[in-house]
Design a protein around this motif. Structure first.
Motif, PDB file in Angstrom:
ATOM      1  N   VAL A 135     -12.872  -4.494   5.420  1.00 44.66           N
ATOM      2  CA  VAL A 135     -12.970  -3.243   4.633  1.00 44.66           C
ATOM      3  C   VAL A 135     -13.456  -3.363   3.109  1.00 44.66           C
ATOM      4  N   GLU A 137      -3.438   5.419   5.260  1.00 42.71           N
ATOM      5  CA  GLU A 137      -2.324   4.436   4.936  1.00 42.71           C
ATOM      6  C   GLU A 137      -1.182   5.140   4.358  1.00 42.71           C
ATOM      7  N   ARG A 193      -8.425  -4.861   7.294  1.00 38.16           N
ATOM      8  CA  ARG A 193      -8.352  -4.443   5.806  1.00 38.16           C
ATOM      9  C   ARG A 193      -9.162  -5.345   4.839  1.00 38.16           C
ATOM     10  N   TYR A 226      -6.952   1.783  -2.712  1.00 38.53           N
ATOM     11  CA  TYR A 226      -6.807   1.270  -1.400  1.00 38.53           C
ATOM     12  C   TYR A 226      -5.700  -0.110  -1.515  1.00 38.53           C
ATOM     13  N   LEU A 257      -9.542   5.538   4.203  1.00 37.76           N
ATOM     14  CA  LEU A 257      -8.425   4.501   4.891  1.00 37.76           C
ATOM     15  C   LEU A 257      -7.478   4.550   3.993  1.00 37.76           C
ATOM     16  N   THR A 308      -8.495   1.449  11.317  1.00 34.53           N
ATOM     17  CA  THR A 308      -9.159   0.581  10.374  1.00 34.53           C
ATOM     18  C   THR A 308     -10.138  -0.286  11.072  1.00 34.53           C
ATOM     19  N   ARG A 363      -2.265   0.084   0.596  1.00 34.72           N
ATOM     20  CA  ARG A 363      -1.939  -0.894   1.255  1.00 34.72           C
ATOM     21  C   ARG A 363      -0.687  -1.641   0.889  1.00 34.72           C
TER      22      ARG A 363
END
Length: 170
Positions: A31, A65, A28, A105, A61, A146, A109
């Motif tokens: 990214v 998630e 992550r 994101y 992503l 990921t 997360r």
């Protein structure tokens, strides 16, 4: 804290959940780093025939998630403003910014991290396609997902400006 100290390392003798979580966090972090220092045009520039671009990968992503960690286990998820089944999760719309997608994101997360912290690895949920899956399976799947897209981002970022590697130069 030095750059070396900020790089997460999977514990050599850690527990299963901790090791999976740190592994996911390492990817992550890559990214997010792949967007560092880019202007809006370069962050959304498609560099493959399929249109792959950095912002689209981050948006995708974030959506997965929320889907795997939250929706699978009946937890609160942020409503989508795009249709992932039409591929809209893989591109940044004209009104979406790097800042906005990175914030999305970060929220995904955080929601995923709460689910991981609160649910045992053996917890079973129902995936988007009706399959029964455990939190363990979801963690493994998301490490794979990921890492795969972080690899795509490595290539796209190198094509943009020559930047390579998993982390900034230490």
């Amino acid at each position: 804290m030095s750059a070396e100290e900020r790089i997460r390392h999977v514990p050599y003798e850690g527990g299963e959940k901790e090791s999976l979580r740190v592994s996911l966090d390492r990817h992550r972090d890559v990214v997010v780093w792949k967007l560092a220092g880019l202007d809006e045009e370069r962050a959304r520039r498609p560099l493959t025939p399929s249109g792959t671009n950095l912002l689209g990968l981050v948006k995708h992503l974030a959506a997965v998630e929320y889907s795997w960690f939250c929706e699978t286990f009946g937890r609160e998820s942020e409503p989508l403003w795009f249709d992932p089944y039409a591929g809209e999760d893989m591109v940044a719309a004209d009104d979406e910014t790097t800042e906005g997608i990175l914030a999305y994101y970060a929220r995904a997360r955080a929601a995923a991290d709460r689910a991981v912290a609160e649910l045992p690895l053996e917890t079973v949920g129902t995936a988007w396609d009706g399959r029964k899956v455990s939190m363990r399976w979801v963690l493994i799947h998301m490490v794979e997902e990921t890492a795969r897209h972080a690899g795509h981002m490595d290539i796209v970022r190198e094509l943009i400006d020559g930047t390579t590697g998993a982390y900034p130069q230490l």
